[in-house]
Design an enzyme around this catalytic site. Sequence first.
Site, PDB file in Angstrom:
ATOM      1  N   THR A  71      -1.121   7.890  -1.086  1.00  0.00           N
ATOM      2  CA  THR A  71      -2.216   7.553  -2.004  1.00  0.00           C
ATOM      3  C   THR A  71      -3.098   6.381  -1.212  1.00  0.00           C
ATOM      4  O   THR A  71      -4.394   6.328  -1.737  1.00  0.00           O
ATOM      5  CB  THR A  71      -2.100   7.066  -3.389  1.00  0.00           C
ATOM      6  OG1 THR A  71      -1.185   5.865  -3.504  1.00  0.00           O
ATOM      7  CG2 THR A  71      -1.286   8.151  -4.079  1.00  0.00           C
ATOM      8  N   ARG A  78       0.922  -1.237  -0.056  1.00  0.00           N
ATOM      9  CA  ARG A  78      -0.043   0.039  -0.024  1.00  0.00           C
ATOM     10  C   ARG A  78       0.861   1.260   0.087  1.00  0.00           C
ATOM     11  O   ARG A  78       1.741   1.351   0.782  1.00  0.00           O
ATOM     12  CB  ARG A  78      -0.981  -0.124   1.165  1.00  0.00           C
ATOM     13  CG  ARG A  78      -2.248   0.838   1.183  1.00  0.00           C
ATOM     14  CD  ARG A  78      -2.909   0.540   2.273  1.00  0.00           C
ATOM     15  NE  ARG A  78      -2.354   1.081   3.631  1.00  0.00           N
ATOM     16  CZ  ARG A  78      -3.075   1.552   4.854  1.00  0.00           C
ATOM     17  NH1 ARG A  78      -4.356   1.461   4.520  1.00  0.00           N
ATOM     18  NH2 ARG A  78      -2.513   2.217   5.715  1.00  0.00           N
ATOM     19  N   ASP A 137       0.709  -1.268  12.189  1.00  0.00           N
ATOM     20  CA  ASP A 137       1.014  -1.650  11.016  1.00  0.00           C
ATOM     21  C   ASP A 137       1.613  -3.161  11.281  1.00  0.00           C
ATOM     22  O   ASP A 137       2.467  -3.412  11.816  1.00  0.00           O
ATOM     23  CB  ASP A 137       2.317  -0.929  10.426  1.00  0.00           C
ATOM     24  CG  ASP A 137       2.613  -1.487   8.977  1.00  0.00           C
ATOM     25  OD1 ASP A 137       2.976  -2.569   8.750  1.00  0.00           O
ATOM     26  OD2 ASP A 137       2.485  -0.798   8.049  1.00  0.00           O
ATOM     27  N   ASP A 183       5.111  -4.182   9.727  1.00  0.00           N
ATOM     28  CA  ASP A 183       6.207  -3.868  10.682  1.00  0.00           C
ATOM     29  C   ASP A 183       6.160  -4.311  12.076  1.00  0.00           C
ATOM     30  O   ASP A 183       7.446  -4.457  12.476  1.00  0.00           O
ATOM     31  CB  ASP A 183       5.846  -2.190  10.677  1.00  0.00           C
ATOM     32  CG  ASP A 183       6.181  -1.336   9.590  1.00  0.00           C
ATOM     33  OD1 ASP A 183       7.004  -1.935   8.780  1.00  0.00           O
ATOM     34  OD2 ASP A 183       5.775  -0.306   9.635  1.00  0.00           O
TER      35      ASP A 183
HETATM   36  C1  PRP Z   1      -1.094  -4.005   4.946  1.00  0.00           C
HETATM   37  C2  PRP Z   1      -1.969  -5.168   5.240  1.00  0.00           C
HETATM   38  C3  PRP Z   1      -2.946  -5.177   4.156  1.00  0.00           C
HETATM   39  C4  PRP Z   1      -3.100  -3.854   4.109  1.00  0.00           C
HETATM   40  C5  PRP Z   1      -4.299  -3.185   4.264  1.00  0.00           C
HETATM   41  O1  PRP Z   1      -0.019  -4.112   4.272  1.00  0.00           O
HETATM   42  O2  PRP Z   1      -1.134  -6.380   5.499  1.00  0.00           O
HETATM   43  O3  PRP Z   1      -2.321  -5.941   2.920  1.00  0.00           O
HETATM   44  O4  PRP Z   1      -2.014  -3.036   4.430  1.00  0.00           O
HETATM   45  O5  PRP Z   1      -4.508  -2.108   3.861  1.00  0.00           O
HETATM   46  P1  PRP Z   1      -5.994  -1.674   2.963  1.00  0.00           P
HETATM   47  O6  PRP Z   1      -6.840  -2.355   3.287  1.00  0.00           O
HETATM   48  O7  PRP Z   1      -5.873  -0.036   3.026  1.00  0.00           O
HETATM   49  O8  PRP Z   1      -5.376  -1.855   1.469  1.00  0.00           O
HETATM   50  P2  PRP Z   1       1.011  -3.189   3.452  1.00  0.00           P
HETATM   51  O9  PRP Z   1       0.640  -2.864   2.334  1.00  0.00           O
HETATM   52  O10 PRP Z   1       1.377  -2.297   4.627  1.00  0.00           O
HETATM   53  O11 PRP Z   1       2.243  -4.266   3.413  1.00  0.00           O
HETATM   54  P3  PRP Z   1       3.271  -5.286   4.417  1.00  0.00           P
HETATM   55  O12 PRP Z   1       2.199  -6.122   4.959  1.00  0.00           O
HETATM   56  O13 PRP Z   1       4.117  -5.719   3.285  1.00  0.00           O
HETATM   57  O14 PRP Z   1       3.513  -4.255   5.352  1.00  0.00           O
HETATM   58  N1  URA Z   2      -2.193  -1.853   7.388  1.00  0.00           N
HETATM   59  C1  URA Z   2      -2.031  -2.289   8.496  1.00  0.00           C
HETATM   60  O1  URA Z   2      -1.172  -2.966   8.758  1.00  0.00           O
HETATM   61  N2  URA Z   2      -2.456  -1.629   9.597  1.00  0.00           N
HETATM   62  C2  URA Z   2      -3.431  -0.497   9.333  1.00  0.00           C
HETATM   63  O2  URA Z   2      -4.059  -0.114  10.306  1.00  0.00           O
HETATM   64  C3  URA Z   2      -3.903  -0.407   7.962  1.00  0.00           C
HETATM   65  C4  URA Z   2      -3.318  -1.103   6.955  1.00  0.00           C
END
Ligand code: PRP
Ligand code: URA
Length: 208
Positions: A107, A103, A199, A202
């Site tokens: 944006t 994500r 997150d 993270d």
């Molecule tokens: C996080 C999470 C989802 C997404 C949700 O991933 O694991 O995939 O955000 O957010 P959304 O519903 O607004 O799309 P992220 O893109 O942060 O990647 P990561 O798991 O690699 O940290």
């Molecule tokens: N992705 C995450 O990991 N946490 C949130 O709260 C939103 C998106």
Amino acid sequence: MKAVTVITHPLVRHNLTRLRDKRTGPQEFRRVLSEVAALMLYEATRSFAVSPLPVQTPLARAPGFRLRREVVLVPVLRAGLGMLDSILQLIPHARVGFIGLKREETTLRATSYHKSLPPDLSRFEVVLIDPMLATGGSAVAAMDLLSELDARRVRLVNLVAAPEGIRHLHSRYPGLPIFTAAVDRKLNRKGYILPGLGDAGDRMFGTK
Ligand code: PRP
Ligand code: URA
């Protein structure tokens, strides 16, 4: 909410609280996420179709069953990985596909950077795995990829969902079954779930 099952088992609630707690570090976060995923899977797969498979016990014939369809587990990278291993232990014969989505911070649009899936998903039960459903952009992008491969029976196993994400996902994929441990209040201005758990990626990997 239609097609949303909130799993309120006490062990799930207990573990979700540990995951929400900001004092929980990466090592414990990974362990608890893995445990809660296994607990949730039991409920999430309750409606898997079975076919009769009578067996002969040492004493007599007994009715029995087998799963009617093969299963594909599809974790969304990175955070979905934290739920994969324990689910795979419960369905060891499952295939595993991967979808990589990130994500973009400003944006909030999800960009796909990896895809590795069986070519035709029409005959499978597909379990899409992502602990966070925030704006729903990632889940919609994942569903778009699964739909291109003709997936017909998909369910999402998720830990924390925002109402906005559920609405977005169901506006594009009405009736998609969502199994979650909590539907939280709302998103903040940066697209994070409130109260959420921060997150997930993270926190799993200690990257912030
Ligand atoms: C996080 C999470 C989802 C997404 C949700 O991933 O694991 O995939 O955000 O957010 P959304 O519903 O607004 O799309 P992220 O893109 O942060 O990647 P990561 O798991 O690699 O940290
Ligand atoms: N992705 C995450 O990991 N946490 C949130 O709260 C939103 C998106």
